[in-house]
Design a protein around this motif. Sequence first.
Motif, PDB file in Angstrom:
ATOM      1  N   LEU A   1      13.229 -35.233  12.375  1.00 22.26           N
ATOM      2  CA  LEU A   1      13.692 -34.038  11.664  1.00 22.26           C
ATOM      3  C   LEU A   1      13.652 -32.828  12.595  1.00 22.26           C
ATOM      4  CD1 LEU A   1      13.370 -36.046   9.402  1.00 22.26           C
ATOM      5  CD2 LEU A   1      12.172 -34.318   8.070  1.00 22.26           C
ATOM      6  N   ILE A   2      14.744 -32.098  12.575  1.00 19.92           N
ATOM      7  CA  ILE A   2      14.873 -30.930  13.443  1.00 19.92           C
ATOM      8  C   ILE A   2      15.402 -29.769  12.606  1.00 19.92           C
ATOM      9  CG2 ILE A   2      16.212 -30.012  15.411  1.00 19.92           C
ATOM     10  CD1 ILE A   2      16.209 -33.006  16.412  1.00 19.92           C
ATOM     11  N   ASP A   3      14.811 -28.603  12.764  1.00 16.82           N
ATOM     12  CA  ASP A   3      15.241 -27.430  11.986  1.00 16.82           C
ATOM     13  C   ASP A   3      16.624 -26.990  12.457  1.00 16.82           C
ATOM     14  OD1 ASP A   3      15.600 -24.854  10.855  1.00 16.82           O
ATOM     15  OD2 ASP A   3      13.429 -24.590  10.725  1.00 16.82           O
ATOM     16  N   SER A   4      17.593 -27.062  11.548  1.00 18.60           N
ATOM     17  CA  SER A   4      18.989 -26.787  11.930  1.00 18.60           C
ATOM     18  C   SER A   4      19.233 -25.318  12.270  1.00 18.60           C
ATOM     19  CB  SER A   4      19.935 -27.199  10.802  1.00 18.60           C
ATOM     20  OG  SER A   4      19.772 -26.324   9.699  1.00 18.60           O
ATOM     21  N   ARG A   5      18.258 -24.467  11.979  1.00 14.48           N
ATOM     22  CA  ARG A   5      18.494 -23.027  12.219  1.00 14.48           C
ATOM     23  C   ARG A   5      18.133 -22.600  13.631  1.00 14.48           C
ATOM     24  NH1 ARG A   5      14.625 -20.895   7.773  1.00 14.48           N
ATOM     25  NH2 ARG A   5      13.447 -22.544   8.793  1.00 14.48           N
ATOM     26  N   LEU A   6      17.425 -23.484  14.339  1.00 13.75           N
ATOM     27  CA  LEU A   6      16.909 -23.069  15.644  1.00 13.75           C
ATOM     28  C   LEU A   6      17.753 -23.581  16.807  1.00 13.75           C
ATOM     29  CD1 LEU A   6      13.124 -23.868  15.033  1.00 13.75           C
ATOM     30  CD2 LEU A   6      14.315 -21.699  14.676  1.00 13.75           C
ATOM     31  N   PRO A   7      17.783 -22.830  17.891  1.00 15.09           N
ATOM     32  CA  PRO A   7      18.376 -23.376  19.109  1.00 15.09           C
ATOM     33  C   PRO A   7      17.508 -24.543  19.576  1.00 15.09           C
ATOM     34  CG  PRO A   7      17.266 -21.292  19.563  1.00 15.09           C
ATOM     35  CD  PRO A   7      17.229 -21.486  18.068  1.00 15.09           C
ATOM     36  N   PRO A   8      18.016 -25.386  20.464  1.00 10.46           N
ATOM     37  CA  PRO A   8      17.242 -26.559  20.895  1.00 10.46           C
ATOM     38  C   PRO A   8      15.841 -26.170  21.344  1.00 10.46           C
ATOM     39  CG  PRO A   8      19.426 -26.589  21.881  1.00 10.46           C
ATOM     40  CD  PRO A   8      19.311 -25.281  21.174  1.00 10.46           C
ATOM     41  N   GLN A   9      14.848 -26.843  20.772  1.00  8.81           N
ATOM     42  CA  GLN A   9      13.460 -26.563  21.123  1.00  8.81           C
ATOM     43  C   GLN A   9      12.972 -27.620  22.107  1.00  8.81           C
ATOM     44  OE1 GLN A   9      11.604 -23.808  19.326  1.00  8.81           O
ATOM     45  NE2 GLN A   9      13.812 -23.436  19.256  1.00  8.81           N
ATOM     46  N   ARG A  10      12.325 -27.158  23.144  1.00 10.52           N
ATOM     47  CA  ARG A  10      11.831 -28.063  24.184  1.00 10.52           C
ATOM     48  C   ARG A  10      11.019 -29.218  23.580  1.00 10.52           C
ATOM     49  NH1 ARG A  10      13.989 -28.807  28.400  1.00 10.52           N
ATOM     50  NH2 ARG A  10      13.667 -30.937  27.828  1.00 10.52           N
ATOM     51  N   ILE A  11      10.200 -28.877  22.636  1.00 10.67           N
ATOM     52  CA  ILE A  11       9.290 -29.877  22.081  1.00 10.67           C
ATOM     53  C   ILE A  11      10.040 -31.009  21.358  1.00 10.67           C
ATOM     54  CG2 ILE A  11       8.843 -28.727  19.876  1.00 10.67           C
ATOM     55  CD1 ILE A  11       5.836 -29.268  20.633  1.00 10.67           C
TER      56      ILE A  11
ATOM     57  N   THR B   1      25.307 -24.447  11.382  1.00 12.67           N
ATOM     58  CA  THR B   1      24.608 -25.732  11.503  1.00 12.67           C
ATOM     59  C   THR B   1      25.317 -26.624  12.519  1.00 12.67           C
ATOM     60  OG1 THR B   1      23.846 -25.588   9.229  1.00 12.67           O
ATOM     61  CG2 THR B   1      23.784 -27.760  10.223  1.00 12.67           C
ATOM     62  N   ALA B   2      26.638 -26.632  12.455  1.00  8.29           N
ATOM     63  CA  ALA B   2      27.396 -27.451  13.410  1.00  8.29           C
ATOM     64  C   ALA B   2      27.116 -26.983  14.838  1.00  8.29           C
ATOM     65  CB  ALA B   2      28.887 -27.376  13.101  1.00  8.29           C
ATOM     66  N   ALA B   3      27.016 -25.679  15.010  1.00 11.44           N
ATOM     67  CA  ALA B   3      26.793 -25.131  16.348  1.00 11.44           C
ATOM     68  C   ALA B   3      25.402 -25.503  16.875  1.00 11.44           C
ATOM     69  CB  ALA B   3      26.964 -23.613  16.331  1.00 11.44           C
ATOM     70  N   THR B   4      24.378 -25.388  16.030  1.00 14.04           N
ATOM     71  CA  THR B   4      23.027 -25.722  16.523  1.00 14.04           C
ATOM     72  C   THR B   4      22.914 -27.226  16.784  1.00 14.04           C
ATOM     73  OG1 THR B   4      22.223 -25.736  14.239  1.00 14.04           O
ATOM     74  CG2 THR B   4      21.744 -23.786  15.522  1.00 14.04           C
ATOM     75  N   THR B   5      23.574 -28.018  15.942  1.00 15.20           N
ATOM     76  CA  THR B   5      23.554 -29.468  16.136  1.00 15.20           C
ATOM     77  C   THR B   5      24.187 -29.822  17.479  1.00 15.20           C
ATOM     78  OG1 THR B   5      23.833 -29.727  13.766  1.00 15.20           O
ATOM     79  CG2 THR B   5      24.236 -31.668  15.083  1.00 15.20           C
ATOM     80  N   GLU B   6      25.348 -29.231  17.725  1.00 16.36           N
ATOM     81  CA  GLU B   6      26.059 -29.496  18.985  1.00 16.36           C
ATOM     82  C   GLU B   6      25.206 -29.071  20.178  1.00 16.36           C
ATOM     83  OE1 GLU B   6      28.709 -31.273  19.466  1.00 16.36           O
ATOM     84  OE2 GLU B   6      28.673 -31.577  17.295  1.00 16.36           O
ATOM     85  N   ALA B   7      24.573 -27.923  20.035  1.00 19.04           N
ATOM     86  CA  ALA B   7      23.741 -27.415  21.135  1.00 19.04           C
ATOM     87  C   ALA B   7      22.590 -28.383  21.424  1.00 19.04           C
ATOM     88  CB  ALA B   7      23.201 -26.028  20.801  1.00 19.04           C
ATOM     89  N   PHE B   8      22.025 -28.927  20.378  1.00 18.33           N
ATOM     90  CA  PHE B   8      20.926 -29.866  20.577  1.00 18.33           C
ATOM     91  C   PHE B   8      21.416 -31.123  21.292  1.00 18.33           C
ATOM     92  CE2 PHE B   8      17.786 -33.099  19.708  1.00 18.33           C
ATOM     93  CZ  PHE B   8      16.586 -32.421  19.808  1.00 18.33           C
ATOM     94  N   LEU B   9      22.532 -31.653  20.827  1.00 21.84           N
ATOM     95  CA  LEU B   9      23.071 -32.876  21.435  1.00 21.84           C
ATOM     96  C   LEU B   9      23.417 -32.640  22.900  1.00 21.84           C
ATOM     97  CD1 LEU B   9      25.313 -34.191  18.520  1.00 21.84           C
ATOM     98  CD2 LEU B   9      23.033 -34.975  19.196  1.00 21.84           C
ATOM     99  N   ALA B  10      23.939 -31.444  23.182  1.00 21.41           N
ATOM    100  CA  ALA B  10      24.314 -31.125  24.557  1.00 21.41           C
ATOM    101  C   ALA B  10      23.080 -31.027  25.452  1.00 21.41           C
ATOM    102  CB  ALA B  10      25.096 -29.818  24.589  1.00 21.41           C
TER     103      ALA B  10
END
Length: 197
Positions: free
Chosen positions: A112-122, A152-161
């Motif tokens: 589970l990852i908070d969709s509101r945040l930019p990718p978190q190192r942890i 949400t789509a943007a943060t998800t994409e950022a995480f995947l990237a």
Amino acid sequence: MQIKSAIFKMSAKNLEAAPDWQRPEFAFIGRSNVGKSSMINMLSNRAGLAKVSATPGKTQLLNFFIMNDNWSLVDLPGYGFAKVAKTEKINFNESVGDYLEHRENLRQVFVLIDSRLPPQRIDLDFVNWLGDCGVPFSLVFTKADKQSAAKTAATTEAFLAAMPSHLSGIPSVIRSSSKTGGGRLEILREIDARLKD
Ligand code: GDP
């Protein structure tokens, strides 16, 4: 899949104390406050099944639930508690690491990852570690109701990237909301598919 029954079975402090059964297990994990308890309650349609907002750092046990009498949902302690971790280093207890690495009937992990945040190192470090262990996992981006679908789509994409490229074959990405029930069917569908594998 319909959830016809959801029963709390037991808590275990480590892998050795985990139930001695062959039931396929599906584990849920994420940082404290990510919405894990709410998600477990939402999936099971039982308001108080997992305790919402238990004090961070206090819930260090592996909690086993029996679903529909044939599979087990495992609520794992959160990782990276601010109060516990002195550094940004990933901090999840040894029992969780042991369980994830060695539990033979563990079929899949939902991270589970908070969709509101930019990718978190942890979160990235954890996913990386999990990938190296060879455990199948899905990413669930929580609290999607709190912002627009575009955000949400943007943060998800950022995480995947930001994920290491060798993990790009991840099974799935799900956006969820315990408030609206979003993502529930996708998660249950995924569990159902894996149960039939
Ligand atoms: P946990 O620590 O990961 O088990 O997180 P909780 O389930 O206790 O949730 C932390 C807080 O976020 C609580 O105040 C929840 O009501 C809230 N919350 C959890 N999921 C959602 C969600 O999908 N949407 C909204 N709006 N709030 C949520």
